[in-house]
Design an enzyme around this catalytic site. Structure first.
Site, PDB file in Angstrom:
ATOM      1  N   ASP A 134       0.860  -1.188   0.000  1.00  0.00           N
ATOM      2  CA  ASP A 134       0.000   0.000   0.000  1.00  0.00           C
ATOM      3  C   ASP A 134       0.894   1.233   0.000  1.00  0.00           C
ATOM      4  O   ASP A 134       1.649   1.472   0.935  1.00  0.00           O
ATOM      5  CB  ASP A 134      -0.875  -0.016   1.257  1.00  0.00           C
ATOM      6  CG  ASP A 134      -1.943   1.059   1.209  1.00  0.00           C
ATOM      7  OD1 ASP A 134      -1.615   2.201   0.833  1.00  0.00           O
ATOM      8  OD2 ASP A 134      -3.099   0.766   1.538  1.00  0.00           O
TER       9      ASP A 134
ATOM     10  N   GLU B 152      -0.787  -0.817  -4.571  1.00  0.00           N
ATOM     11  CA  GLU B 152      -2.000  -0.052  -4.249  1.00  0.00           C
ATOM     12  C   GLU B 152      -1.729   1.439  -4.110  1.00  0.00           C
ATOM     13  O   GLU B 152      -0.751   1.853  -3.493  1.00  0.00           O
ATOM     14  CB  GLU B 152      -2.584  -0.603  -2.939  1.00  0.00           C
ATOM     15  CG  GLU B 152      -3.789   0.181  -2.435  1.00  0.00           C
ATOM     16  CD  GLU B 152      -4.547  -0.557  -1.346  1.00  0.00           C
ATOM     17  OE1 GLU B 152      -4.689  -1.792  -1.427  1.00  0.00           O
ATOM     18  OE2 GLU B 152      -4.997   0.107  -0.404  1.00  0.00           O
TER      19      GLU B 152
ATOM     20  N   GLU C 172      -9.434   4.328  -2.824  1.00  0.00           N
ATOM     21  CA  GLU C 172      -9.933   4.605  -1.463  1.00  0.00           C
ATOM     22  C   GLU C 172     -10.130   6.090  -1.231  1.00  0.00           C
ATOM     23  O   GLU C 172     -10.917   6.470  -0.369  1.00  0.00           O
ATOM     24  CB  GLU C 172      -9.039   3.964  -0.393  1.00  0.00           C
ATOM     25  CG  GLU C 172      -7.719   4.633  -0.176  1.00  0.00           C
ATOM     26  CD  GLU C 172      -6.848   3.886   0.820  1.00  0.00           C
ATOM     27  OE1 GLU C 172      -6.429   2.762   0.502  1.00  0.00           O
ATOM     28  OE2 GLU C 172      -6.606   4.414   1.903  1.00  0.00           O
TER      29      GLU C 172
ATOM     30  N   ASP D  65     -13.970   3.446  -0.334  1.00  0.00           N
ATOM     31  CA  ASP D  65     -14.258   3.342   1.099  1.00  0.00           C
ATOM     32  C   ASP D  65     -15.740   3.702   1.250  1.00  0.00           C
ATOM     33  O   ASP D  65     -16.159   4.796   0.849  1.00  0.00           O
ATOM     34  CB  ASP D  65     -13.372   4.312   1.891  1.00  0.00           C
ATOM     35  CG  ASP D  65     -13.566   4.142   3.394  1.00  0.00           C
ATOM     36  OD1 ASP D  65     -12.591   3.760   4.067  1.00  0.00           O
ATOM     37  OD2 ASP D  65     -14.687   4.396   3.889  1.00  0.00           O
TER      38      ASP D  65
ATOM     39  N   HIS E 245     -12.199  -0.425   0.569  1.00  0.00           N
ATOM     40  CA  HIS E 245     -11.173  -0.111   1.559  1.00  0.00           C
ATOM     41  C   HIS E 245     -11.814  -0.193   2.953  1.00  0.00           C
ATOM     42  O   HIS E 245     -12.876   0.388   3.193  1.00  0.00           O
ATOM     43  CB  HIS E 245     -10.676   1.317   1.308  1.00  0.00           C
ATOM     44  CG  HIS E 245      -9.850   1.868   2.427  1.00  0.00           C
ATOM     45  ND1 HIS E 245     -10.282   2.887   3.238  1.00  0.00           N
ATOM     46  CD2 HIS E 245      -8.616   1.528   2.867  1.00  0.00           C
ATOM     47  CE1 HIS E 245      -9.337   3.166   4.124  1.00  0.00           C
ATOM     48  NE2 HIS E 245      -8.318   2.357   3.926  1.00  0.00           N
TER      49      HIS E 245
ATOM     50  N   GLU F  89     -11.282  -6.519   2.858  1.00  0.00           N
ATOM     51  CA  GLU F  89     -10.083  -6.091   3.594  1.00  0.00           C
ATOM     52  C   GLU F  89     -10.372  -6.114   5.098  1.00  0.00           C
ATOM     53  O   GLU F  89     -11.458  -5.723   5.531  1.00  0.00           O
ATOM     54  CB  GLU F  89      -9.690  -4.661   3.187  1.00  0.00           C
ATOM     55  CG  GLU F  89      -8.562  -4.121   4.073  1.00  0.00           C
ATOM     56  CD  GLU F  89      -8.047  -2.731   3.696  1.00  0.00           C
ATOM     57  OE1 GLU F  89      -8.738  -1.978   2.994  1.00  0.00           O
ATOM     58  OE2 GLU F  89      -6.917  -2.431   4.138  1.00  0.00           O
TER      59      GLU F  89
HETATM   60  C1  LIG Z   1      -1.655   1.307   5.553  1.00  0.00           C
HETATM   61  C2  LIG Z   1      -2.100   2.470   4.730  1.00  0.00           C
HETATM   62  O1  LIG Z   1      -1.101   3.429   4.680  1.00  0.00           O
HETATM   63  C3  LIG Z   1      -3.377   3.106   5.233  1.00  0.00           C
HETATM   64  O2  LIG Z   1      -3.216   3.525   6.553  1.00  0.00           O
HETATM   65  C4  LIG Z   1      -4.552   2.159   5.153  1.00  0.00           C
HETATM   66  C5  LIG Z   1      -4.910   1.869   3.743  1.00  0.00           C
HETATM   67  O3  LIG Z   1      -4.641   2.625   2.829  1.00  0.00           O
HETATM   68  C6  LIG Z   1      -5.586   0.616   3.429  1.00  0.00           C
HETATM   69  O4  LIG Z   1      -5.995  -0.100   4.336  1.00  0.00           O
HETATM   70  O5  LIG Z   1      -5.734   0.339   2.249  1.00  0.00           O
HETATM   71 MG   LIG Z   2      -4.897   1.630   0.854  1.00  0.00          MG
END
Ligand SMILES: C[C@H](O)[C@H](O)CC(=O)C(=O)O
Ligand SMILES: [Mg+2]
Length: 400
Positions: free
Chosen positions: A220, A246, A274, A297, A324, A344
């Site tokens: 990510d 991602e 997201e 999201d 997301h 997820e």
């Molecule tokens: C881990 C990523 O930087 C963020 O905090 C969460 C995310 O983008 C995701 O779950 O997809």
């Molecule tokens: Mg992400």
């Protein structure tokens, strides 16, 4: 001809908006030492003073928005999303007028009025987060009034269980916990130069050694890269079996995503979305062939009403929609759609070493995967099947 009152539902009496701090829907609002704030690559990392911590540049500035919608019979639907105090203003002072006195079954018209009345200053970001919060609270209310889970209102489950991949710092532990894959945060971006790129690849290689050849590993990149860096990362990561890259670049750079998708090695997936919103934003991603998997999201893209449109559009383009995070709001959707084959799970334990509810501590009764799976029957409660934790200190800044 006599027009019958077609739903027999009580009308909406009151809409209320609150803020609450400390994790939950604003899942970046965590305490010190949490993996989610430990030197993660971001677009702000070009400024050394903001490189170590995302909280240093305000990733948790907003906090959680709680929307409550009360019907005339006293039934309350609610939802949580990111948005805090400014979203409370939007909900109470602008959006509430489109709900109070209305029939809760009219979510299409209500959504349309919320979106088009704010279009001159909205369209994406905070305003659509606020609209999403209201929309989800409305679906929760509708489910509670009808005595049905939201997934039943969406057409019903198309499979018996959800399967999850885990996002966190320890895909190796996620594998032991039964997840189908592990998505790690990228720790170094262009500002870290070639040294940082090597460290990124070394981390991936170490994890691949620990999890073996078949477990899904994803990175990510949280909008931190440019097309050149992302392409080099993807090519190097291919040797270690990276399943997807991602949100590699800015969500506004549709052209960059289209280029990246052409550049990555065959078989590696490009995912994003997201921080995208509405059917129009996702239409850009689809028609410009920006990615393989859309990741709206549910609490930010326009809510459930809009997600249904996004997912139908994606289906017609032969694309998957894997939302997301978004906890129960995502689970009730994913279980109803064939083009959403897995979900997820964000590991909110500070060390990613235990499964804790994603929106802890805000929801009571929030289901969690067991062995990386959740039975559809765990969602069989009215609305989204959760209650608000009213022991938390909530603040209603724009009470009417
Ligand atoms: C881990 C990523 O930087 C963020 O905090 C969460 C995310 O983008 C995701 O779950 O997809
Ligand atoms: Mg992400």
């Amino acid at each position: 001809m006599v027009r019958m009152e077609y739903t027999g539902l009580p009308r909406i009496k009151h809409v209320r908006a609150f803020t609450v701090r400390g994790g939950g829907a604003d899942y970046h609002d965590q305490g010190e030492g949490h993996w989610i704030d430990d030197h993660i690559a971001t677009p702000m990392a070009r400024y050394p003073e903001y490189r170590q911590s995302r909280q240093s540049f305000g990733i948790n500035a907003l906090g959680t928005l709680v929307v409550e919608i009360e019907a005339e019979d006293g039934t309350i639907g609610f939802a949580v999303t990111t948005g805090g105090e400014p979203a409370c203003f939007l909900v109470e002072r602008h959006l509430a007028r489109f709900l109070e006195g209305r029939n809760p079954a009219e979510y299409e018209k209500i959504w349309d009025q919320m979106y088009f009345s704010t279009q001159y200053y909205g369209r994406k970001g905070l305003v659509v987060n606020a609209i999403s919060g209201v929309d989800l609270a409305l679906w929760d209310l509708l489910g509670k009034l009808r005595g049905e889970p939201v997934h039943a209102l969406l057409g019903g489950a198309v499979r018996d269980e959800l399967q999850f991949y885990a996002t966190g710092s320890r895909p190796d532990l996620a594998k032991d916990m039964g997840f189908i894959g592990g998505k790690m945060p990228l720790h170094h971006g262009p500002a870290g130069g070639i040294e940082g790129l090597r460290k990124n690849i070394a981390e991936l290689a170490t994890m691949r050694e620990r999890v073996g050849p078949d477990f899904w590993l994803m990175l990510d990149c949280w909008m931190a890269l440019d097309v050149d860096y992302a392409t080099r990362l993807a090519l190097a990561a291919n040797e270690h079996g990276l399943k997807w890259i991602e949100e590699a670049i800015s969500p506004d750079d549709y052209w960059g995503y289209a280029a990246l998708k052409r550049n990555v090695p065959r078989g590696m997936l490009v995912t994003t979305g997201e921080h995208e919103a509405t059917r129009w934003g996702f239409r850009m991603l689809l028609e410009m062939d920006c990615c393989d998997i859309l990741q709206p999201d549910v609490g930010w893209c326009g809510g459930m009403t809009e997600l249904l449109k996004i997912s139908a559009l994606a289906d017609a383009h032969g694309k998957l929609v894997v939302p997301h995070g978004s906890s129960v709001y995502s689970y009730h959707f994913v279980i109803t759609r064939h083009n959403s084959p897995f979900a997820e799970f964000l590991m909110m334990h500070p060390a990613s070493s235990e499964v804790v509810p994603m929106f802890h501590p805000q929801l009571i009764g929030e289901p969690v995967p067991v062995n990386g799976r959740l039975r559809a029957s765990a969602l069989d409660k009215p609305g989204f099947g959760v209650e608000l934790n009213r022991d938390l200190p909530m603040h209603r800044p724009y009470a009417r």
